[in-house]
Write a protein that holds these residues in place. Structure first.
Motif, PDB file in Angstrom:
ATOM      1  N   TYR A 999      17.661  12.139  97.105  1.00 27.88           N
ATOM      2  CA  TYR A 999      16.954  11.712  95.941  1.00 27.88           C
ATOM      3  C   TYR A 999      15.507  12.305  95.878  1.00 27.88           C
ATOM      4  CZ  TYR A 999      20.847   8.433  95.706  1.00 27.88           C
ATOM      5  OH  TYR A 999      22.018   8.019  95.515  1.00 27.88           O
ATOM      6  N   ALA A1000      15.101  13.174  94.842  1.00 30.66           N
ATOM      7  CA  ALA A1000      13.928  13.933  94.926  1.00 30.66           C
ATOM      8  C   ALA A1000      13.336  13.688  93.401  1.00 30.66           C
ATOM      9  CB  ALA A1000      14.015  15.228  95.300  1.00 30.66           C
ATOM     10  N   SER A1001      12.118  13.320  93.226  1.00 32.60           N
ATOM     11  CA  SER A1001      11.558  13.387  92.133  1.00 32.60           C
ATOM     12  C   SER A1001      10.473  14.455  91.728  1.00 32.60           C
ATOM     13  CB  SER A1001      10.989  11.903  91.606  1.00 32.60           C
ATOM     14  OG  SER A1001       9.840  11.741  92.679  1.00 32.60           O
ATOM     15  N   PHE A1002      10.236  14.831  90.675  1.00 32.34           N
ATOM     16  CA  PHE A1002       9.501  15.912  90.287  1.00 32.34           C
ATOM     17  C   PHE A1002       8.339  15.731  89.342  1.00 32.34           C
ATOM     18  CE2 PHE A1002      13.065  17.780  92.105  1.00 32.34           C
ATOM     19  CZ  PHE A1002      12.738  18.887  92.748  1.00 32.34           C
ATOM     20  N   LEU A1003       7.590  16.313  89.323  1.00 31.59           N
ATOM     21  CA  LEU A1003       6.232  16.170  88.344  1.00 31.59           C
ATOM     22  C   LEU A1003       6.635  16.203  87.013  1.00 31.59           C
ATOM     23  CD1 LEU A1003       3.123  15.750  88.420  1.00 31.59           C
ATOM     24  CD2 LEU A1003       2.773  18.217  88.239  1.00 31.59           C
ATOM     25  N   CYS A1008      16.298  15.000  91.098  1.00 32.61           N
ATOM     26  CA  CYS A1008      17.322  15.991  91.619  1.00 32.61           C
ATOM     27  C   CYS A1008      17.822  15.290  92.664  1.00 32.61           C
ATOM     28  CB  CYS A1008      17.088  17.325  91.665  1.00 32.61           C
ATOM     29  SG  CYS A1008      16.325  18.345  90.447  1.00 32.61           S
ATOM     30  N   ILE A1009      19.351  15.500  92.685  1.00 29.60           N
ATOM     31  CA  ILE A1009      20.020  14.740  93.780  1.00 29.60           C
ATOM     32  C   ILE A1009      20.834  15.836  94.545  1.00 29.60           C
ATOM     33  CG2 ILE A1009      21.889  13.158  94.420  1.00 29.60           C
ATOM     34  CD1 ILE A1009      21.418  11.868  91.901  1.00 29.60           C
ATOM     35  N   PHE A1010      20.404  16.020  95.996  1.00 22.95           N
ATOM     36  CA  PHE A1010      20.900  17.227  96.721  1.00 22.95           C
ATOM     37  C   PHE A1010      21.895  16.643  97.769  1.00 22.95           C
ATOM     38  CE2 PHE A1010      16.778  18.164  95.603  1.00 22.95           C
ATOM     39  CZ  PHE A1010      16.617  19.434  95.517  1.00 22.95           C
ATOM     40  N   ASN A1011      22.952  17.564  97.911  1.00 24.15           N
ATOM     41  CA  ASN A1011      23.678  17.139  98.999  1.00 24.15           C
ATOM     42  C   ASN A1011      23.043  17.486 100.433  1.00 24.15           C
ATOM     43  OD1 ASN A1011      25.889  18.431 101.168  1.00 24.15           O
ATOM     44  ND2 ASN A1011      27.132  17.370  99.994  1.00 24.15           N
ATOM     45  N   ALA A1012      22.944  16.476 101.426  1.00 32.92           N
ATOM     46  CA  ALA A1012      22.046  16.290 102.471  1.00 32.92           C
ATOM     47  C   ALA A1012      22.666  17.258 103.599  1.00 32.92           C
ATOM     48  CB  ALA A1012      21.925  15.080 103.095  1.00 32.92           C
ATOM     49  N   SER A1013      23.869  17.732 103.618  1.00 30.54           N
ATOM     50  CA  SER A1013      24.327  18.704 104.627  1.00 30.54           C
ATOM     51  C   SER A1013      24.049  20.160 104.318  1.00 30.54           C
ATOM     52  CB  SER A1013      25.603  18.305 104.838  1.00 30.54           C
ATOM     53  OG  SER A1013      26.519  18.772 103.818  1.00 30.54           O
ATOM     54  N   SER A1014      24.028  20.337 102.942  1.00 30.88           N
ATOM     55  CA  SER A1014      23.610  22.026 102.731  1.00 30.88           C
ATOM     56  C   SER A1014      22.514  22.048 101.971  1.00 30.88           C
ATOM     57  CB  SER A1014      24.681  22.118 101.860  1.00 30.88           C
ATOM     58  OG  SER A1014      24.795  21.253 100.560  1.00 30.88           O
ATOM     59  N   LEU A1015      21.741  20.999 101.531  1.00 30.82           N
ATOM     60  CA  LEU A1015      20.611  21.040 100.763  1.00 30.82           C
ATOM     61  C   LEU A1015      20.931  21.861  99.453  1.00 30.82           C
ATOM     62  CD1 LEU A1015      17.247  21.225 102.939  1.00 30.82           C
ATOM     63  CD2 LEU A1015      18.265  19.251 101.555  1.00 30.82           C
ATOM     64  N   ARG A1016      22.040  21.613  99.042  1.00 30.47           N
ATOM     65  CA  ARG A1016      22.306  22.318  97.481  1.00 30.47           C
ATOM     66  C   ARG A1016      22.036  21.126  96.651  1.00 30.47           C
ATOM     67  NH1 ARG A1016      26.858  26.485  97.272  1.00 30.47           N
ATOM     68  NH2 ARG A1016      25.704  27.150  95.423  1.00 30.47           N
ATOM     69  N   LEU A1017      21.857  21.790  95.269  1.00 26.74           N
ATOM     70  CA  LEU A1017      21.747  20.636  94.230  1.00 26.74           C
ATOM     71  C   LEU A1017      23.128  20.287  94.053  1.00 26.74           C
ATOM     72  CD1 LEU A1017      19.869  19.374  92.491  1.00 26.74           C
ATOM     73  CD2 LEU A1017      19.886  21.141  90.969  1.00 26.74           C
ATOM     74  N   GLN A1018      23.327  18.868  93.759  1.00 21.50           N
ATOM     75  CA  GLN A1018      24.594  18.311  93.198  1.00 21.50           C
ATOM     76  C   GLN A1018      24.430  17.686  91.906  1.00 21.50           C
ATOM     77  OE1 GLN A1018      26.493  16.196  96.664  1.00 21.50           O
ATOM     78  NE2 GLN A1018      27.165  14.717  95.210  1.00 21.50           N
ATOM     79  N   CYS A1019      23.258  17.309  91.660  1.00 23.18           N
ATOM     80  CA  CYS A1019      23.286  16.419  89.953  1.00 23.18           C
ATOM     81  C   CYS A1019      21.608  16.640  89.938  1.00 23.18           C
ATOM     82  CB  CYS A1019      23.772  14.926  90.460  1.00 23.18           C
ATOM     83  SG  CYS A1019      23.680  14.203  88.808  1.00 23.18           S
ATOM     84  N   ARG A1020      21.520  16.888  88.649  1.00 24.93           N
ATOM     85  CA  ARG A1020      20.162  16.937  87.885  1.00 24.93           C
ATOM     86  C   ARG A1020      19.972  15.762  86.761  1.00 24.93           C
ATOM     87  NH1 ARG A1020      19.913  21.657  86.142  1.00 24.93           N
ATOM     88  NH2 ARG A1020      18.603  22.568  88.180  1.00 24.93           N
ATOM     89  N   ILE A1021      19.142  14.942  87.153  1.00 25.93           N
ATOM     90  CA  ILE A1021      18.713  13.831  85.987  1.00 25.93           C
ATOM     91  C   ILE A1021      17.746  14.277  85.223  1.00 25.93           C
ATOM     92  CG2 ILE A1021      18.504  11.336  85.541  1.00 25.93           C
ATOM     93  CD1 ILE A1021      19.986  10.811  88.170  1.00 25.93           C
ATOM     94  N   LEU A1022      17.638  14.234  83.944  1.00 26.51           N
ATOM     95  CA  LEU A1022      16.686  14.761  83.008  1.00 26.51           C
ATOM     96  C   LEU A1022      15.859  13.534  82.618  1.00 26.51           C
ATOM     97  CD1 LEU A1022      17.972  17.605  80.859  1.00 26.51           C
ATOM     98  CD2 LEU A1022      16.883  17.869  83.282  1.00 26.51           C
ATOM     99  N   PRO A1023      14.692  13.669  82.128  1.00 28.24           N
ATOM    100  CA  PRO A1023      13.748  12.437  82.012  1.00 28.24           C
ATOM    101  C   PRO A1023      14.483  11.685  80.784  1.00 28.24           C
ATOM    102  CG  PRO A1023      12.442  14.097  82.312  1.00 28.24           C
ATOM    103  CD  PRO A1023      13.638  14.979  82.405  1.00 28.24           C
TER     104      PRO A1023
END
Length: 1102
Positions: A999-1003, A1008-1023
């Motif tokens: 789970y990663a938050s941005f400025l 953004c939620i990444f798949n940990a094994s591939s570090l590819r974006l799996q889901c994006r949550i907009l504000p």
């Protein structure tokens, strides 16, 4: 014991009571376990004689026998604990907590935490549930009422609460009747005989005082069967003594008897011996830790009624509670869900399976070795064979009889690592162990030796000589800080070795005197062996380690087995062995056969058996070169879950996917070959249990998309999940009646029932979720609003502050039992009580100021403290002393993380440097600088943070410019996700509790939620999906927290002081599907050190 012998005990009890032998009568009640004297028990409880209360109870039940017994012991120990607290005897209370109450922590951790927190209260009656506690006398009386109800409901006390209705002096009456009968048989009976002894039969013509007959002829003892056993351990043979006392092997390694163990039972002659029996590979190993069940029923009443003390059991074993039929409410046997009755999978290996082992973490990966040297790796969840390798020597110029080590990297990626010319002749068994924290391989062979090899280089560490026959099996173990190896040979000898050159410490004979394997229970506390003699007699026994003698022998084998019987253990509860074309199951505490499983037929005479780590699946070899996977109820659910997840994943698989996908985990597999037969073997000793960041041990489950032969429907092509509005997810803002500043730190409690925040004004906020009809678990959820909690005193947990707390660096660390939080906001470090919010102590006034805190995973008294002067201080809270000061960074410390597998501390700093430190000597092992794009100007948003993956071998690195996953031992990045130019920087990121997501938050307030094994974006949550419409653009998340047990729940702490909990919709249950990787494999997280986690069971003590 026969019924007449049992009645004799009651007669003796009556006699002792009539003769006023009060202590003796209660001792016999306890030792026999036939009669529970409730009046005596009540008196001891009312008088507070707790040691005698537990000692007396111990004759009838143990803590973990069933839920009633557990409750009985808990209530007694809790009362003892509360009385110590009431007397303000804190040292005694702590002793009771550690010695008596800690055993219940594994069954109800939250209750144990609550009990622990009572230590922090001046008066435990401040606790709401104990507010009505009166004085000691009334409390004991109330508890006694509850204890009586529990005892009466406990099936182990059935028929033991009523003393038989006897006429007074019944034993005297019987003796008098006997004497009268003897007197009538006298040749010259006297009218008034003078009887002065009972030691001999009465005879009027025989002078008194004659020698007593042997006990065997004594009519009072004639009905008592004499238990069998080994000869007394009195004669001693010469042996090489251990240089220092060795507690776990005190009996085994001290005075071995010259006499040998007799055979446990006789058997038919004529068992056919294989040409080379030692070449058949076995797997004695220490099974892994599994969570014990809270309720241990005693088994089916038909079996319990047969529980006599078996021949060969040492006489010190007391099994009184097993003498009577025992039944449980609503059931007369174990729940059928416990047994592996369901044939869930049938696999075709192609050659005869000789050895099998499940992966220690990924519960559905099965490694198989065969009689022709093939090794196969199966995913039993999808029924796919991932790997098949035929045996052949890799380098004929170096060796002919090879021990081969492979490294496994996920999917079908298996690599040759090492080939060793291990023994002259066949290699008969192999195992993994960790002597001196170094991964080693232990082998034994036809040359009568045991050898220890360093796993990475293949260097030989030790050679153990002393057996006089080919060594058949090895069983390494770790106990009380002593590491040792058991070995068995084809002459039936058992020997034990320490990792030195001082020779064997044990020379005993195994029952059967031929092929024997040994294994410990999952918790490492009980030792078993199973073997078959040349005549086909099979023996499954439990050993008394303290005396080196057989403790109990399990019944139920065929009189003449048709092969060498193999066995396995699971869940500290069951033993399984293959015999008579069946799988036979025993309760560890009951020598009678519990049940049999035929697996729908097709099994060989002596099938191989192997449980997975959790005990949910059981692999068994079949007659037609195959394997059947049997499942209990939990195993069926596991496989169905994998099928559903596999189906979900297949809907999102791209057309480029050409091979099975899996979550990678570095592993090693070993293959052994001999002249007559070859196979593979996996180790029996494993590294410490893989522990998640919240201290909970969990398993990683592979998900492999099923590959469809037909063209893929375009509607099933993977698509990024985007959450753009509030109706697409569940979000909850936590209410706050105080005007708070920016949330600087955020964490869930380890129990998952609360969230703790530290604001930039140095005030802590604690939200607790209620347990009610809408939230039966009481855990954090976005569906139920929590309460902002404060103690009745109304005080706040506020840190010591500097002149400008808003500019200070805030940090905290929560103890594993959620009782304390250690925190700092630029001033002194404070230790707070989480129940009362009181400040327990403060220490370390600045300068330097603390910038990051981390508790040592093995010792809550040790804390690593990162400082703003770039040092790391290792501080012992108990003795108020800095043990070490680590220097290696050039700017303030911004992150600390411990690995309890590698025994290292990883640190990160504002200098963009990562360092790895040994926790043994606190030496710096490695360091490296982050690769920061030169084109991107640095901001003041976030410093570098680190967090360990669940495997404890990799760690996450978070910087405003990137997310990366590093392999610890080489300190190299295995995957990296850089922030694009002109994109919002990262403010914070964190693994989910199972390390499958990041789970990663941005400025810009995007998550953004990444798949940990591939570090590819799996889901994006907009504000817009979780923030109000009119909120300022300056509001964004600065910290992310992941729920400790709900992988799809996380929380955000914002710059305006808001805290939000987010979860996917109940209809979705997850944040999208894993994205396909670039080359058709999601196994992007490849570990570069192939032997860090061997393919063996986790949690073992080896």
């Amino acid at each position: 014991m026969s019924s007449l012998s049992r009645e004799l005990v009651f007669l003796i009890l009556q006699f002792l009571d009539e003769e006023k032998f009060k202590e003796t009568v209660h001792k016999l009640e306890q030792e026999s376990g036939f009669y529970f004297n409730m009046k005596y028990f009540e008196d001891e409880v009312i008088n507070g004689n707790w040691d005698e209360v537990e000692r007396y109870l111990g004759g009838f039940t143990k803590v973990d026998d069933n839920r009633y017994s557990m409750k009985i012991f808990f209530e007694i120990r809790k009362q003892k604990y509360l009385e110590a607290l009431d007397k303000h005897d804190r040292s005694k209370a702590v002793e009771i907590l550690v010695k008596d109450l800690k055993v219940f922590a594994s069954f109800n951790e939250e209750l144990f935490k609550e009990i622990t927190q009572l230590l922090t209260l001046e008066n435990f009656r401040e606790n709401e549930q104990l507010s009505k506690y009166g004085d000691t006398k009334s409390a004991r009386a109330i508890m006694l009422v509850e204890l009586k109800k529990l005892i009466e409901a406990n099936p182990l006390f059935r028929d033991k609460l009523q003393f038989p209705n006897l006429k007074s002096s019944r034993l005297r009456t019987l003796i008098n009747q006997s004497l009268n009968w003897q007197h009538q048989l006298c040749k010259n009976p006297r009218p008034n005989p003078d009887i002065k002894t009972l030691f001999v039969d009465h005879s009027c013509g025989q002078p008194n005082g004659a020698r007593a007959p042997s006990p065997a002829n004594n009519p009072l003892l004639g009905s008592i069967p004499k238990p069998g056993g080994f000869p007394p351990l009195g004669a001693h043979a010469p042996f090489q003594p251990a240089p220092t006392p060795v507690p776990p092997l005190a009996g085994w390694m001290s005075n071995p008897p010259a006499v040998t163990h007799p055979a446990v039972s006789g058997g038919a002659i004529g068992f056919g011996t294989p040409t080379n029996p030692a070449a058949i590979l076995k797997h004695p190993r220490t099974p892994t830790t599994a969570n014990p069940s809270m309720d241990y029923p005693s088994g089916d009443s038909d079996h319990v009624s047969k529980r006599t003390r078996p021949v060969g059991m040492s006489e010190e074993v007391n099994l009184p509670v097993n003498m009577l039929p025992v039944t449980y409410p609503q059931s007369h046997s174990y729940p059928q869900d416990d047994f592996h009755k369901n044939v869930a999978r049938t696999l075709s290996q192609g050659s005869t399976p000789m050895s099998m082992d499940f992966h220690p973490v990924q519960q559905t990966l099965l490694l198989v070795g065969t009689n022709v040297g093939d090794i196969g790796l199966w995913d039993v969840g999808t029924k796919e064979r991932l790997v098949l390798r035929n045996f052949k020597v890799w380098d004929l110029t170096k060796c002919s009889m090879a021990l081969q080590i492979y490294s496994y990297h996920g999917g079908d990626d298996i690599r040759q690592h090492l080939e060793i010319d291990a023994h002259v002749g066949g290699v008969n068994d192999i195992a993994f162990a960790h002597p001196n924290k170094q991964l080693c391989i232990i082998t034994c062979g036809d040359d009568k030796t045991i050898k220890v090899w360093e796993a990475t280089s293949g260097a030989k560490q030790f050679t153990f000589e002393g057996h006089e026959a080919p060594v058949y099996s090895v069983c390494p173990h770790y106990k009380e800080n002593i590491q040792f190896i058991f070995s068995t040979a084809l002459d039936g000898k058992i020997k034990a070795w320490l990792y030195d050159n001082l020779g064997s410490r044990v020379d005993y004979d195994a029952p059967g005197h031929w092929c024997t394997t040994m294994a410990y229970s999952a918790d490492g506390s009980r030792l078993f062996s199973c073997g078959t003699s040349k005549d086909g007699e099979s023996h499954l026994v439990e050993w008394n380690e303290s005396e080196g003698a057989v403790k109990r022998t399990y019944q139920g084998f065929r009189k003449r087995s048709m092969g060498v019987v193999q066995f396995d253990t699971t869940r500290n509860r069951f033993l399984a062995a293959g015999d008579e074309f069946l799988i036979k199951i025993w309760d560890m505490d009951n020598t009678s056969l519990l049940t049999t499983i035929d697996a729908d037929g097709g099994l060989p005479a002596s099938p191989r058996v192997r449980f997975n780590k959790e005990g949910t699946l059981l692999a068994v070899s079949t007659h037609e070169n195959g394997i059947k996977i049997l499942a209990n109820a939990d195993g069926v659910r596991l496989l169905r879950t994998l099928e559903n997840r596999s189906f979900d994943a297949s809907r999102s698989a791209s057309e480029t996917v050409t091979k099975p996908l899996m979550n990678p985990l570095t592993a090693a597999a070993a293959a052994a070959a001999s002249a007559a037969a070859a196979g593979t073997s996996s180790g029996n000793a494993a590294p410490p249990a893989i522990t998640a960041l919240n201290g909970d041990s969990r398993s990683l489950v592979d998900v492999k998309p099923r590959i469809a032969d037909e063209p893929l429907d375009k509607s099933k092509v993977w698509k990024l999940m985007e959450i753009t509005e509030s109706s697409q997810c569940r979000s909850l803002k936590l209410t706050d009646n105080m005007r708070t500043s920016k949330i600087s730190r955020l964490i869930y409690t380890n129990s998952g029932v609360a969230i703790l925040a530290l604001a930039s004004n140095a005030v802590h906020l604690l939200w607790k979720w209620p347990r009610n009809d809408r939230n039966s678990s009481g855990k954090a959820t976005a569906s139920v609003s929590p309460q902002l909690w404060q103690p009745p005193s109304g005080i706040l947990m506020t840190n010591d502050i500097t002149d400008n707390p808003e500019e200070a660096v805030h940090c905290f660390a929560l103890s594993k039992n959620d009782s304390y939080v250690m925190s700092a906001s630029g001033g002194k470090i404070s230790l707070f009580n989480m129940m009362t919010f009181k400040t327990m102590t403060t220490f370390m006034p600045p300068p330097p100021a603390a910038t990051f805190l981390a508790f040592h995973p093995q010792d809550n008294n040790i804390i690593a403290i990162g400082m703003d002067d770039s040092t790391i201080q290792i501080y012992n809270v108990r003795i108020d002393e800095v043990k070490s000061k680590l220097r290696g960074h050039s700017k303030k410390i911004t992150g600390l993380a411990f690995s309890n597998v590698l025994n290292v501390l990883v640190s990160s700093g504002a200098d963009a440097q990562i360092c790895v430190w040994s926790t043994d000597g606190w030496d710096k092992l490695k360091s490296r600088m982050l690769q920061i794009p030169s084109s991107r100007p640095s901001s003041i948003i976030l410093d570098t943070r680190v967090q360990f993956h669940q495997d404890q071998l990799h760690f996450l690195v978070v910087h405003e410019t990137q997310i990366a996953i590093y392999e610890t031992t080489k300190l190299e990045p295995v995957k990296q996700w850089p922030v694009r130019e002109n994109s919002s920087p990262i403010t914070h990121a964190m693994f989910s509790c199972d390390s499958q997501l990041i789970y990663a938050s941005f400025l810009d307030a995007t998550v953004c939620i990444f798949n940990a094994s591939s570090l590819r974006l799996q889901c994006r949550i907009l504000p817009a999906s979780y923030l109000p419409q009119n909120i300022s653009s300056n509001v964004y998340p600065v910290v992310v927290a992941a729920h400790p047990s709900e992988a799809n729940q996380f929380a955000l702490g914002l710059t305006d002081g808001g805290v939000y909990v987010l979860e996917p919709l109940e209809s979705e249950r997850k944040w999208g599907n894993p994205p396909p990787a670039e080359n058709g494999s999601t196994s992007a997280l490849r570990c570069t050190s192939p032997l860090q986690l061997p393919f063996r069971r986790a949690g073992s003590k080896g």
